[in-house]
Write an enzyme that holds these catalytic residues in place. Structure first.
Site, short mmCIF file in Angstrom:
data_model
loop_
_atom_site.label_atom_id
_atom_site.label_comp_id
_atom_site.label_asym_id
_atom_site.label_seq_id
_atom_site.Cartn_x
_atom_site.Cartn_y
_atom_site.Cartn_z
N HIS A 233 0.49 5.60 32.01
CA HIS A 233 0.93 4.85 30.84
C HIS A 233 -0.21 4.54 29.87
O HIS A 233 -0.13 3.60 29.09
CB HIS A 233 1.61 3.54 31.28
CG HIS A 233 2.86 3.75 32.06
ND1 HIS A 233 3.50 2.74 32.74
CD2 HIS A 233 3.60 4.87 32.29
CE1 HIS A 233 4.57 3.22 33.36
NE2 HIS A 233 4.65 4.50 33.10
N GLU A 263 7.17 15.21 31.41
CA GLU A 263 5.74 15.01 31.64
C GLU A 263 5.17 16.26 32.28
O GLU A 263 5.74 16.80 33.23
CB GLU A 263 5.51 13.77 32.52
CG GLU A 263 6.08 12.50 31.88
CD GLU A 263 6.10 11.30 32.81
OE1 GLU A 263 5.46 11.38 33.89
OE2 GLU A 263 6.74 10.30 32.48
N GLU A 359 8.34 13.07 40.12
CA GLU A 359 7.12 13.05 39.32
C GLU A 359 5.89 12.68 40.16
O GLU A 359 5.31 11.61 39.98
CB GLU A 359 7.26 12.10 38.13
CG GLU A 359 7.77 10.70 38.46
CD GLU A 359 7.82 9.81 37.22
OE1 GLU A 359 6.81 9.75 36.50
OE2 GLU A 359 8.86 9.19 37.00
#
Length: 403
Positions: A233, A263, A359
């Site tokens: 982040h 991503e 992820e």
């Protein structure tokens, strides 16, 4: 104009445009909420969070220091909004709406009591209602009992309707559009911020093309390079790309409050042998993890199996967070379906209709071979027979050594 200033009023200004979902969709969600109320002996629910108000009414508020609510009883569903928004909350909502005024303090709670009444069994969101607002709730509503219904509403939101799956699929497609725009913008010497803007602009144009009647807000990109890839982040900077940099592509289109994401690990120009080894291991974990996402598997079980995969390769110590999470009405501004995350402490069993990411991320500290953050991210629908991957942008070194 009268000198008597009202505590609240209805300002149903203009005509309602087409909402993101049909009225029947919102009616079904409210029916589910009323079933929760009946099962828990709750007379009136006061929802205060952005995600629940948006989920049940379609109205996504902008607080800016003001309080908002959706009050639901057996017969009514009414959003409570601030005067600064005028008629927009009614136009963009599937329910009735009352505007409270700021002529005197706490007209917000007077409007809520007008709908819910006093002395009732009240349902609230324990993870959102502040201590200060909780005290006001008790003072104004004088409830006979208070029940935290937030966990039950989360369970409802975790199970997607066909209409929700359709918008999440559109979001995943839009995230891919942003990914390709970013790939085209990656050049040695380009700044993170310029590359991020290329991806964001492409996604906003795509959302406007797909949803001409929608409101547009909150779509964003995190494009990170070098050391800035170590956290998932980390904000964008003005750092210029250098040859051999590890890159992290992260596109986040927002469509009427619905969050999706893409991503990918990338490298600028070339990737050295140490980096390729770690990248390929993370890709292998990603593929293995996606194969585990099927009905009947628990979040904890999937997590532990990927942990073992990394441990066998002496990489588990570089894992930085859980391996995936739910999608729906959520974002970094608001909301989280914490009951559907791939972590050791989550025992939720996957069911058809759930949506979850895979992820895996490894962060190698600066100064070590292959330093940087490696992350791949796909969105998967849990189906009767396994899963459907709705992310299309390719992952891995063959496609993502660019610039």
């Amino acid at each position: 104009m009268s000198n008597t200033r009202p505590e609240f009023y209805r300002f149903h200004n203009g005509d309602k445009p087409a909402l993101q979902f049909a009225q029947t969709e919102y009616d079904a969600r409210l029916m589910g909420l009323r079933a929760i109320m009946d099962a828990n002996g709750v007379d009136a629910v006061v929802l205060s969070s952005m995600h629940n108000i948006a989920y049940y009414s379609g109205f996504l508020y902008c607080a800016f220091g003001r309080a908002y609510a959706l009050v639901v009883t057996a017969r009514e569903a009414v959003t409570i909004s601030a005067g600064i928004d005028a008629g927009q909350p009614w136009r963009r909502g599937a329910t009735d709406n009352i505007t409270y005024t700021d002529w005197q303090r706490d007209n917000y709670w007077r409007a809520i009591v007008h709908v819910a009444g006093k002395g009732k069994s009240v349902g609230i969101e324990g993870d959102h209602l502040t201590l200060a607002q909780s005290e006001k709730m008790r003072a104004f509503m004088q409830p006979s009992s208070v029940t935290d219904i937030a966990p039950m509403t989360m369970q409802q939101r975790m199970r997607k309707s066909p209409a929700e799956l359709e918008i999440i699929r559109a979001g995943a497609n839009t995230a891919d559009v942003g990914g390709y725009a970013i790939r085209d913008a990656v050049k040695i010497g380009a700044r993170e911020i310029d590359i991020a803007m290329a991806g964001r602009d492409a996604m906003e144009l795509e959302i406007a093309r797909r949803f001409p009647d929608a409101e547009y807000r909150d779509t964003w990109v995190w494009f990170q390079s070098g050391l800035n890839t170590d956290g998932a982040h980390n904000p964008v900077t003005a750092r210029k790309l250098e040859r051999g940099d590890i890159l992290s592509l992260n596109t986040f289109p927002m469509i009427s409050g619905y969050y999706t994401a893409l991503e990918r690990t990338m490298f600028a120009g070339e990737a050295d042998a140490a980096s390729l080894k770690i990248w390929e291991a993370n890709v292998a974990a990603h593929e293995y993890g996606m194969s585990l996402l099927k009905p009947g598997a628990s979040c904890a079980e999937v997590t532990l199996k990927i942990n073992d995969f990394f441990a066998e390769r002496d990489l588990l110590q570089y894992r930085t967070f859980g391996y995936g999470h739910s999608f729906g009405v959520l974002s970094h501004y608001y909301g989280r379906e914490a009951g559907l995350e791939l972590r050791e402490d989550i025992d939720t069993v996957l069911e058809p209709g759930m949506v979850i990411s895979m992820e895996p991320m490894l962060t190698i500290p600066e100064g070590q071979p292959g330093a940087g953050g490696y992350r791949e991210h796909d969105i998967l629908f849990i189906t009767e027979g396994g899963n459907e991957n709705v992310t299309g942008y390719p992952y891995g070194p063959e496609f993502n050594v660019v610039g």
